[in-house]
Design an enzyme around this catalytic site. Structure first.
Site, mmCIF file in Angstrom:
data_model
loop_
_atom_site.group_PDB
_atom_site.id
_atom_site.type_symbol
_atom_site.label_atom_id
_atom_site.label_comp_id
_atom_site.label_asym_id
_atom_site.label_seq_id
_atom_site.Cartn_x
_atom_site.Cartn_y
_atom_site.Cartn_z
ATOM 1 N N ASN A 249 64.004 -44.934 77.580
ATOM 2 C CA ASN A 249 65.360 -44.663 77.100
ATOM 3 C C ASN A 249 65.781 -45.716 76.046
ATOM 4 O OD1 ASN A 249 68.161 -45.556 77.340
ATOM 5 N ND2 ASN A 249 68.394 -43.957 78.873
ATOM 6 N N ARG A 250 66.401 -45.255 74.954
ATOM 7 C CA ARG A 250 66.711 -46.137 73.814
ATOM 8 C C ARG A 250 67.567 -47.352 74.194
ATOM 9 N NH1 ARG A 250 68.270 -41.827 68.986
ATOM 10 N NH2 ARG A 250 66.217 -40.895 68.850
#
Ligand code: FAD
Length: 502
Positions: free
Chosen positions: A270-271
């Site tokens: 996840n960023r």
């Protein structure tokens, strides 16, 4: 006080030269309305749209898929998305994307088989560069007789009379103009340039947020800024196509450690998590020695060319401010609290909640750009005349007289301050310090007599936008989505609500 020159009236005025503005203008023109586009920089060649990867993701036109898609958006937004906007996005995306396909502007669509029938779910240019979409679209716009383009003109203020929009104050070469309009669409994009490390261009100074605030509109979710963990900063600046990490590329720190090894998806985590892990490293380098070179040549040839050009040098990487989830509070038909004033694209808030899914920002411009065009045209059609067709000089009494100074230094201090104290990892002390600094800069800009009025107004807009971001960050005493507080690292159910700035 500067004089204001009246330059006529139009049915619909659209502010911005990116995709949201272009879709809105094109759609309004289809209803036979006179449309004026006001853009600081060239239409189709400015803002985030032209430098984007052109990736559009959207729900297939299939009932069950739409339902699960809706849930995915809301989960990514950590349950604070505006549900009406999510419903509208999911319901209309597929059909609006069909409309774009008919324009033949360089998008290639992918389909998948669901219940024995093919459904579209993805579109991008080949190669994945936004300019292959934005430039053809701007060429179509230029063929429309009822669309006038004012390039190089900057919208400064939305002019409102009795809660109804009546036009825009505009700047060009140190002069002020008034354009009367029955309806106005704000499509000025985001404000990533408020941060010193950013993927955004220098025209994205948060003008739309500041104009909306000056017009008395509420802004929502301003604390949620997506930091993009895929950008090289030295010896060349370039976006990294994340898929290379599933083809052998990796991030290493200054000790040569693959610091994302502890996560199952490694660099494709996840960023938010990846950005935070990067924030805690001293240096980060992109290692593509073991990356599949044929894949790179096919999917990101420009990154590959740079890799060859600088072979032997270490490629430095940093997370960058990329996308603002928050923005002007809108209704599902893109209307706002001011009659005749509409808003679409990145400048609008609420759809994504606390974080957005990849490929949804461009689909957002498609869906809400079209709606804004249609709604503004209908609204303009319902008005026989605009409330006022000239403005008093006092409208611009907050704008300074011309002098010889430059606010560049103030802008840079502000951008560094935002990066260091209201960036990826936040805490109360840093945020308070950031707030004090911004207030100090606000005093400095008030007394500055600029050589270029535009620089001064942009700086003022950056200060207003930064204040909204910082105030929202201070208020939200939890971590949620893209907002991470090291002093409140957990998500708190009591904070499952929105912060609105007036
Ligand atoms: C490097 C990069 C890659 C991206 N890739 C993707 C992707 O592949 N998929 C995806 O979904 N999203 C992507 N995004 C996000 C997406 O590109 C943007 O959210 C989207 O393009 C915003 O479109 P917009 O029309 O709202 O604003 P923009 O395209 O940013 O346009 C704003 C326009 O308004 C003008 N303007 C600003 N202020 C004023 C003013 N005061 N007066 C007049 N004009 C003004 C600007 O000059 C500009 O023309 C990416 C973003 C970046 C930075």
């Amino acid at each position: 006080m500067l004089q204001i020159m009246n330059i006529g009236i139009t049915d619909v005025a659209v502010i911005g030269g990116g995709l949201a503005a272009m879709y809105a203008a094109l759609e309004a023109s289809n209803y036979d309305k006179s449309v004026v586009i006001i853009s600081k920089k060239p239409v189709g060649r400015s803002g985030a749209s032209v430098i984007s990867k052109s990736v559009h993701r959207f729900p297939p036109d299939h009932l069950k898929e739409k339902l699960s898609y809706k849930n995915k958006i809301i989960e990514a937004g950590r349950y604070i998305n505006n549900r009406d906007l999510v419903d509208t996005f999911v319901e209309h995306a597929s059909q609006k994307m069909d409309n774009i396909e008919k324009l033949k502007v360089g998008l290639n669509f992918k389909e998948k088989l669901i219940d024995g029938k093919n459904h579209k779910y993805f579109a991008a240019c080949k190669p994945k560069m936004g300019k292959h979409l934005t430039i053809p679209l701007s060429n179509i716009i230029k063929t429309k007789d009822n669309i006038n383009i004012m390039e190089g003109y900057m919208a400064v203020q939305i002019v409102i009379e009795r809660d109804t929009v009546c036009g825009i104050l505009i700047e060009n070469k140190n002069r002020l103009y008034f354009l009367g309009a029955k309806a106005v669409v704000i499509a000025t994009g985001g404000g990533g340039y408020n941060y010193i490390q950013t993927s955004n261009t220098n025209d994205l100074t948060g003008d739309g947020y500041a104009m909306a605030l000056r017009a008395g509109l509420p802004l929502i979710d301003m604390e949620f800024i997506q930091f993009y963990p895929y950008r090289t900063v030295y010896p060349f600046q370039h976006d990294i196509f994340p898929d290379i990490f599933s083809h052998g590329a990796k991030y290493l720190n200054e000790k040569g450690e693959r610091f994302m090894d502890k996560y199952p998806k490694k660099e494709l985590e996840n960023r938010d998590i990846l950005s935070r892990e990067m924030f805690f490293q001293k240096e980060i380098y992109l290692n593509i020695e073991d990356c599949d070179k044929d894949f790179m040549k096919e999917e990101c040839d420009d990154l590959y060319d740079n890799y060859l050009k600088y072979k032997g040098e270490q490629i430095k990487v940093s997370p960058v401010a990329h996308f603002m989830m928050g923005g002007v509070k809108i209704n599902a038909d893109t209307s706002t609290d001011v009659r005749g004033l509409f808003c679409c694209g990145e400048v609008a808030g609420g759809l994504h909640g606390a974080n957005r899914l990849a490929g949804h920002a461009l689909t957002e411009t498609v869906v809400f750009g079209h709606i804004a065009g249609e709604e503004s045209a209908h609204y303009a059609g319902s008005k026989t005349k605009i409330s006022v067709n000239f403005v008093k000089e006092e409208t611009a009494n907050w704008v300074p007289n011309i002098g010889e100074e430059s606010p560049t230094n103030i802008k840079n201090i502000l951008r560094r301050n935002m990066w260091e104290s209201a960036g990826i990892v936040r805490n109360e002390d840093d945020l308070q310090r950031a707030k004090d600094k911004v207030e100090e800069l606000e005093q400095q800009i008030k007394n500055l007599k600029p050589l270029k009025l535009r620089d001064w107004i942009e700086c003022q807009n950056m200060i207003q936008t930064s204040k909204m971001i910082i105030d929202s960050c201070i208020l939200r005493k939890e971590s949620r989505g893209a907002h991470y507080r090291s002093d409140f690292p957990e998500e708190d159910i009591n904070w499952q609500r929105n912060i609105i700035i007036n």
